[in-house]
Scaffold this motif. Sequence first.
Motif, short mmCIF file in Angstrom:
data_model
loop_
_atom_site.label_atom_id
_atom_site.label_comp_id
_atom_site.label_asym_id
_atom_site.label_seq_id
_atom_site.Cartn_x
_atom_site.Cartn_y
_atom_site.Cartn_z
N VAL A 36 -2.80 5.66 4.44
CA VAL A 36 -2.87 5.96 3.01
C VAL A 36 -3.55 7.31 2.86
CG1 VAL A 36 -3.84 5.28 0.79
CG2 VAL A 36 -2.98 3.53 2.35
N SER A 67 -3.80 -0.41 -5.66
CA SER A 67 -3.09 -1.44 -4.92
C SER A 67 -3.93 -2.70 -4.73
CB SER A 67 -2.67 -0.91 -3.54
OG SER A 67 -3.80 -0.74 -2.70
N MET A 121 -7.02 4.42 5.38
CA MET A 121 -6.95 5.86 5.21
C MET A 121 -7.29 6.57 6.52
SD MET A 121 -8.52 6.44 1.39
CE MET A 121 -7.87 8.13 1.37
N LEU A 163 -4.67 3.90 -3.55
CA LEU A 163 -5.14 2.73 -2.80
C LEU A 163 -5.93 1.81 -3.71
CD1 LEU A 163 -5.44 1.29 -0.07
CD2 LEU A 163 -7.48 2.68 0.35
N GLN A 184 -6.42 8.11 -2.17
CA GLN A 184 -7.41 7.05 -2.37
C GLN A 184 -7.26 6.40 -3.74
OE1 GLN A 184 -11.35 8.05 -1.08
NE2 GLN A 184 -12.29 6.33 -2.15
N TYR A 207 0.82 -1.20 0.00
CA TYR A 207 0.00 0.00 0.00
C TYR A 207 0.86 1.27 0.00
CZ TYR A 207 -3.57 -3.35 1.54
OH TYR A 207 -4.41 -4.42 1.64
N PRO A 208 0.34 2.37 -0.56
CA PRO A 208 1.08 3.64 -0.59
C PRO A 208 0.96 4.37 0.75
CG PRO A 208 -1.04 3.92 -1.69
CD PRO A 208 -0.94 2.45 -1.31
N LEU A 209 1.70 3.92 1.74
CA LEU A 209 1.60 4.47 3.08
C LEU A 209 2.42 5.74 3.23
CD1 LEU A 209 1.93 1.16 5.16
CD2 LEU A 209 -0.17 2.37 4.52
N THR A 210 1.90 6.65 4.04
CA THR A 210 2.57 7.91 4.32
C THR A 210 2.48 8.19 5.81
OG1 THR A 210 1.92 8.78 2.16
CG2 THR A 210 2.66 10.38 3.80
#
Length: 230
Positions: free
Chosen positions: A31, A40, A55, A37, A34, A12-15
Amino acid sequence: MPGAAADLADRYPLTEVPVPVGGRVWSITAVQDQDALVESVRTEEDLATFPFGLMLWAAAIGLAERLTEEPSLVAGKRVLELGAGVGLPGLVAATLGAAEVTQTDYQEDALELARRNARANRIHNIAVRQGDWRRFFTDGLPYDLVIASDVLYERTLHAPLAALLPRLIAPHGAILLSDPLRPQAMEFLEKQIESGGAWNVAYEGRRVTMPGDKPETKDIALIWLRRKQA
């Protein structure tokens, strides 16, 4: 579980997002994008159980803020968080003197992210458990306070949740929900009122500022459910 955390970052594009609540800046990994996400999602099962909980939603921030404004809601209480997602409200509750905090979610990825955020913020007095509203655990019930943010978006889960809620809280306990004014959430609450059921329902409005390079404000509702007393 370092391995599980690394797997989440791969999938996942985690931040990592700094979130100011209650005079403290919380480090919350979530995340933010969206669309990323959606990209992914790999399998039909992923799509069927879309990981919205990864999120950070305005409803979660607003709920966390509300708890810090009235710590007596939490202090000395046993607190259960439904649909915890990245876990911000439960983490805040754990710092406000709660006797016990249990975070639950249906999705294992969300639970792992909640654990990661607890470690990052040095919160240790918290339990994380899988919780399916259709087959919810029975040990440890009831709780003094049940909290949940943005959990009413799926109409097919309204009936299981309505059946579950009375089992979760003590006679003089309370349920505090937060929601971004989704129509399906209002439908759920209207049914609880119109059915003449077990709940007194009260609303509070709130405006939440979302963190980020371009802060934006969002309106949410805080909803109290308390048992009708004989």
